[in-house]
Design an enzyme around this catalytic site. Structure first.
Site, PDB file in Angstrom:
ATOM      1  N   SER A 136      -3.031  -7.966   3.106  1.00 11.64           N
ATOM      2  CA  SER A 136      -3.308  -7.721   4.531  1.00 11.64           C
ATOM      3  C   SER A 136      -3.800  -8.978   5.230  1.00 11.64           C
ATOM      4  CB  SER A 136      -4.346  -6.609   4.698  1.00 11.64           C
ATOM      5  OG  SER A 136      -3.858  -5.399   4.177  1.00 11.64           O
ATOM      6  N   HIS A 139       0.841  -1.205   0.000  1.00 11.67           N
ATOM      7  CA  HIS A 139       0.000   0.000   0.000  1.00 11.67           C
ATOM      8  C   HIS A 139       0.878   1.257   0.000  1.00 11.67           C
ATOM      9  CE1 HIS A 139      -3.153  -2.551   2.326  1.00 11.67           C
ATOM     10  NE2 HIS A 139      -3.623  -2.373   1.108  1.00 11.67           N
ATOM     11  N   ARG A 193      -2.152  -6.471  -8.055  1.00  8.48           N
ATOM     12  CA  ARG A 193      -1.035  -7.389  -7.846  1.00  8.48           C
ATOM     13  C   ARG A 193      -0.947  -8.425  -8.953  1.00  8.48           C
ATOM     14  NH1 ARG A 193      -3.071  -7.665  -1.794  1.00  8.48           N
ATOM     15  NH2 ARG A 193      -4.905  -7.316  -3.067  1.00  8.48           N
ATOM     16  N   LYS A 223     -18.382  -5.235   7.375  1.00  4.15           N
ATOM     17  CA  LYS A 223     -17.078  -5.923   7.364  1.00  4.15           C
ATOM     18  C   LYS A 223     -16.497  -5.956   8.768  1.00  4.15           C
ATOM     19  CE  LYS A 223     -14.889  -5.438   2.814  1.00  4.15           C
ATOM     20  NZ  LYS A 223     -13.738  -4.821   2.130  1.00  4.15           N
TER      21      LYS A 223
HETATM   22  P1  ADP Z   1      -9.802  -3.865  -0.083  1.00  3.92           P
HETATM   23  O1  ADP Z   1      -9.579  -5.109   0.725  1.00  3.92           O
HETATM   24  O2  ADP Z   1     -10.837  -2.945   0.490  1.00  3.92           O
HETATM   25  O3  ADP Z   1      -9.926  -4.104  -1.565  1.00  3.92           O
HETATM   26  P2  ADP Z   1      -7.068  -3.324   0.487  1.00  3.92           P
HETATM   27  O4  ADP Z   1      -6.779  -2.639   1.787  1.00  3.92           O
HETATM   28  O5  ADP Z   1      -6.791  -4.763   0.410  1.00  3.92           O
HETATM   29  O6  ADP Z   1      -8.513  -2.985   0.039  1.00  3.92           O
HETATM   30  O7  ADP Z   1      -6.242  -2.629  -0.672  1.00  3.92           O
HETATM   31  C1  ADP Z   1      -6.460  -1.306  -1.089  1.00  3.92           C
HETATM   32  C2  ADP Z   1      -5.884  -1.144  -2.474  1.00  3.92           C
HETATM   33  O8  ADP Z   1      -4.501  -1.439  -2.439  1.00  3.92           O
HETATM   34  C3  ADP Z   1      -6.491  -2.098  -3.509  1.00  3.92           C
HETATM   35  O9  ADP Z   1      -6.544  -1.422  -4.742  1.00  3.92           O
HETATM   36  C4  ADP Z   1      -5.494  -3.213  -3.576  1.00  3.92           C
HETATM   37  O10 ADP Z   1      -5.527  -3.881  -4.816  1.00  3.92           O
HETATM   38  C5  ADP Z   1      -4.193  -2.445  -3.378  1.00  3.92           C
HETATM   39  N1  ADP Z   1      -3.121  -3.284  -2.852  1.00  3.92           N
HETATM   40  C6  ADP Z   1      -3.138  -4.076  -1.768  1.00  3.92           C
HETATM   41  N2  ADP Z   1      -1.955  -4.706  -1.583  1.00  3.92           N
HETATM   42  C7  ADP Z   1      -1.150  -4.283  -2.600  1.00  3.92           C
HETATM   43  C8  ADP Z   1       0.202  -4.588  -3.009  1.00  3.92           C
HETATM   44  N3  ADP Z   1       0.956  -5.438  -2.317  1.00  3.92           N
HETATM   45  N4  ADP Z   1       0.677  -3.986  -4.117  1.00  3.92           N
HETATM   46  C9  ADP Z   1      -0.109  -3.129  -4.824  1.00  3.92           C
HETATM   47  N5  ADP Z   1      -1.379  -2.817  -4.507  1.00  3.92           N
HETATM   48  C10 ADP Z   1      -1.892  -3.381  -3.413  1.00  3.92           C
END
Ligand code: ADP
Length: 162
Positions: free
Chosen positions: A128, A17, A90, A41
């Site tokens: 996450s 992130h 990803r 959620k």
């Molecule tokens: P959600 O679970 O609400 O989709 P996340 O907190 O998982 O949101 O992720 C927020 C954004 O960050 C999403 O667009 C997700 O694809 C992106 N993201 C999460 N992890 C990574 C990573 N390792 N590299 C690039 N983008 C990421």
């Protein structure tokens, strides 16, 4: 003045992130990180805890702000006058989900432009949910999240008696 919004759960924020935030802060005049608060959620960290971690981790970027969003993203963007919705991808699994989501958002508000930023190869396995799984077993997550997040995870699972 081109502003983008980067919405997500960030439960917790990872190096993946933060890499997207850093790169987007260099591309857009302003970047608003939207910490999602969805009553349906279940999160490990409260919205305020997640927002505070991101604020501390991004204080070096003057054009990045962090807000909690508990409404539909497109409604939020309309109110803020932001047209660009940024999402990180990803791989193909993320992309097919993100593509559908962007179609949905386009239907809700045709002015919204979703921009996808590909992950840095260093971070493409970071998720996450898997990081929480490792941390819940007291595994070492220091290569996946900033140290303040690793400490917050350890403390959270200690408090939950894991
Ligand atoms: P959600 O679970 O609400 O989709 P996340 O907190 O998982 O949101 O992720 C927020 C954004 O960050 C999403 O667009 C997700 O694809 C992106 N993201 C999460 N992890 C990574 C990573 N390792 N590299 C690039 N983008 C990421």
């Amino acid at each position: 003045m081109l502003k983008a919004a980067f919405p997500g759960s960030f439960d917790p924020p990872t190096l993946g992130h933060l890499d997207i935030i850093r790169r987007a802060a260099g591309l857009f005049d302003g970047l608003e990180v939207l910490v999602a608060e969805n009553r349906r959620k279940k999160y490990l960290f409260s919205a305020e805890e997640r927002a505070e971690m991101i604020r501390r981790l991004t204080h070096e970027y003057p054009n990045v702000s962090v807000v909690i969003c508990d409404t539909l993203i497109v409604e939020f963007l309309k109110k803020q006058g932001i047209q660009v919705l940024l999402r990180g991808v990803r791989g193909m699994d993320d992309f097919s989900y993100e593509f559908e989501l962007s179609m949905m958002n386009k239907t809700l508000d045709p002015r919204i432009e979703t921009i996808f930023m590909t992950t840095d190869p260093k971070y493409f396995i970071l998720r996450s949910s898997s990081i929480k799984e490792v941390a819940s077993f007291h595994g070492n997550v220091s290569a996946m999240v900033p140290s303040l997040v690793a400490e917050a995870l350890a403390e959270k699972y200690r408090a939950l008696n894991y």
